[in-house]
Design a protein around this motif. Structure first.
Motif, PDB file in Angstrom:
ATOM      1  N   GLU A   3     -41.711 -35.555 -21.576  1.00 31.41           N
ATOM      2  CA  GLU A   3     -40.795 -36.041 -22.607  1.00 31.41           C
ATOM      3  C   GLU A   3     -39.370 -35.536 -22.408  1.00 31.41           C
ATOM      4  O   GLU A   3     -39.145 -34.437 -21.919  1.00 31.41           O
ATOM      5  CB  GLU A   3     -41.286 -35.613 -23.990  1.00 31.41           C
ATOM      6  N   ILE A   4     -38.425 -36.395 -22.816  1.00 29.35           N
ATOM      7  CA  ILE A   4     -37.012 -36.056 -22.894  1.00 29.35           C
ATOM      8  C   ILE A   4     -36.674 -35.905 -24.366  1.00 29.35           C
ATOM      9  O   ILE A   4     -36.985 -36.788 -25.168  1.00 29.35           O
ATOM     10  CB  ILE A   4     -36.124 -37.155 -22.283  1.00 29.35           C
ATOM     11  N   ILE A  26     -34.986 -44.258 -21.499  1.00 29.77           N
ATOM     12  CA  ILE A  26     -35.943 -43.213 -21.102  1.00 29.77           C
ATOM     13  C   ILE A  26     -37.327 -43.827 -20.929  1.00 29.77           C
ATOM     14  O   ILE A  26     -38.029 -43.548 -19.962  1.00 29.77           O
ATOM     15  CB  ILE A  26     -35.961 -42.082 -22.149  1.00 29.77           C
ATOM     16  N   HIS A  27     -37.706 -44.694 -21.852  1.00 28.40           N
ATOM     17  CA  HIS A  27     -39.041 -45.310 -21.817  1.00 28.40           C
ATOM     18  C   HIS A  27     -39.213 -46.277 -20.639  1.00 28.40           C
ATOM     19  O   HIS A  27     -40.342 -46.643 -20.322  1.00 28.40           O
ATOM     20  CB  HIS A  27     -39.333 -46.025 -23.138  1.00 28.40           C
ATOM     21  N   VAL A  32     -42.532 -41.063 -18.502  1.00 28.28           N
ATOM     22  CA  VAL A  32     -41.595 -40.318 -19.341  1.00 28.28           C
ATOM     23  C   VAL A  32     -41.459 -41.017 -20.691  1.00 28.28           C
ATOM     24  O   VAL A  32     -41.404 -42.239 -20.769  1.00 28.28           O
ATOM     25  CB  VAL A  32     -40.202 -40.197 -18.675  1.00 28.28           C
ATOM     26  N   ALA A  34     -39.502 -40.571 -24.822  1.00 32.47           N
ATOM     27  CA  ALA A  34     -38.438 -39.924 -25.595  1.00 32.47           C
ATOM     28  C   ALA A  34     -39.034 -39.237 -26.818  1.00 32.47           C
ATOM     29  O   ALA A  34     -39.905 -39.794 -27.482  1.00 32.47           O
ATOM     30  CB  ALA A  34     -37.407 -40.955 -26.032  1.00 32.47           C
ATOM     31  N   CYS A  69     -39.759 -30.113 -23.554  1.00 36.68           N
ATOM     32  CA  CYS A  69     -39.151 -31.292 -22.936  1.00 36.68           C
ATOM     33  C   CYS A  69     -38.511 -30.952 -21.591  1.00 36.68           C
ATOM     34  O   CYS A  69     -38.043 -29.841 -21.380  1.00 36.68           O
ATOM     35  CB  CYS A  69     -38.134 -31.915 -23.884  1.00 36.68           C
ATOM     36  N   GLY A 185     -29.994 -43.245 -20.488  1.00 37.86           N
ATOM     37  CA  GLY A 185     -31.350 -42.759 -20.736  1.00 37.86           C
ATOM     38  C   GLY A 185     -32.231 -42.869 -19.505  1.00 37.86           C
ATOM     39  O   GLY A 185     -32.989 -41.947 -19.189  1.00 37.86           O
ATOM     40  N   ARG A 186     -32.103 -43.982 -18.804  1.00 37.81           N
ATOM     41  CA  ARG A 186     -32.900 -44.213 -17.593  1.00 37.81           C
ATOM     42  C   ARG A 186     -32.525 -43.204 -16.505  1.00 37.81           C
ATOM     43  O   ARG A 186     -33.394 -42.614 -15.856  1.00 37.81           O
ATOM     44  CB  ARG A 186     -32.694 -45.646 -17.116  1.00 37.81           C
ATOM     45  N   ALA A 189     -33.857 -39.700 -17.507  1.00 40.50           N
ATOM     46  CA  ALA A 189     -35.317 -39.596 -17.356  1.00 40.50           C
ATOM     47  C   ALA A 189     -35.722 -39.543 -15.896  1.00 40.50           C
ATOM     48  O   ALA A 189     -36.587 -38.750 -15.498  1.00 40.50           O
ATOM     49  CB  ALA A 189     -35.997 -40.762 -18.061  1.00 40.50           C
ATOM     50  N   SER A 190     -35.095 -40.359 -15.071  1.00 40.81           N
ATOM     51  CA  SER A 190     -35.408 -40.381 -13.636  1.00 40.81           C
ATOM     52  C   SER A 190     -35.062 -39.037 -12.995  1.00 40.81           C
ATOM     53  O   SER A 190     -35.851 -38.487 -12.215  1.00 40.81           O
ATOM     54  CB  SER A 190     -34.647 -41.520 -12.957  1.00 40.81           C
ATOM     55  N   LEU A 193     -37.522 -36.299 -14.244  1.00 38.45           N
ATOM     56  CA  LEU A 193     -38.848 -36.420 -13.661  1.00 38.45           C
ATOM     57  C   LEU A 193     -38.860 -35.891 -12.226  1.00 38.45           C
ATOM     58  O   LEU A 193     -39.775 -35.158 -11.828  1.00 38.45           O
ATOM     59  CB  LEU A 193     -39.308 -37.884 -13.699  1.00 38.45           C
TER      60      LEU A 193
END
Length: 199
Positions: A3-4, A26-27, A32, A34, A69, A185-186, A189-190, A193
């Protein structure tokens, strides 16, 4: 599922709307999710004035959210070119996380909203990065390979996602602002991860 933490303060709903679009990005990264959190209002003497549980929306952030997170998206409205007092009050209380290195090595991104086009978005985003750098976080921004950075006529900066609500306080971001928030967000998250899996 990793999770972020999407942690924000929103006074009239504009930052909350931006946070939801960051969460959408993020989703979009498999594996991953949010975790949405907010902070309570504070009084003029910098004491919390809200109940322990918010009446609506996401719960208030706790220390375990920072621990659990793998990254952080931090959002605030602009107050005279700086973040709002409730978010600053929360960050000022993170001495334990700083001593323990809870956030060190994790990526972070920032986002904001202003009523006017030249309302201090970039100075707010940059000032929000300062405590994150003290915690040893790695800042993720928006590169100009995102075409909306050149197309936008409202919010959107290389320092983070932003929104111009206008004099009427329109909480819903424009198309370019939405696409940049999702992209932020993307990217966050990337990056998170890859860092988490790389050990």
């Amino acid at each position: 599922m990793k999770e972020i933490l999407v942690l924000y303060y929103s006074h009239r709903g504009s930052v909350r709307a931006l946070a939801e679009h960051v969460a959408r990005g993020i989703h979009q990264v498999p594996g991953v999710a949010a975790r949405m959190r907010t902070v309570p209002r504070v009084s003029t003497v910098c004491e919390a004035v809200e109940d322990g549980i918010p009446a609506s929306g996401p719960p208030y952030a706790e220390a375990r959210d920072l621990q659990e997170c793998i990254g952080l998206a931090l959002g605030s409205p602009t107050r005279f070119g700086n973040m709002a007092a409730p978010l600053k009050y929360f960050l000022d209380g993170l001495a334990g996380a700083w001593v323990n290195g809870t956030l060190a090595g994790k990526p972070a991104a920032v986002f904001t909203s202003t009523a006017s086009l030249h309302g201090g978005q970039e100075s707010t985003l940059l000032s929000m990065m300062l405590p994150l750098l003290h915690h040893g976080m790695l800042i993720v921004g928006l590169p100009y390979s995102e075409p909306e950075l050149n197309a936008t006529r409202s919010g959107g900066t290389p320092y983070g996602a932003s929104h111009v609500s206008g004099a009427d306080g329109n909480p819903e971001p424009s198309g370019d602002e939405i696409r940049l928030a999702v992209a932020l967000g993307r990217r966050l998250a990337s990056s998170a991860l890859k860092l988490a899996e790389g050990g």
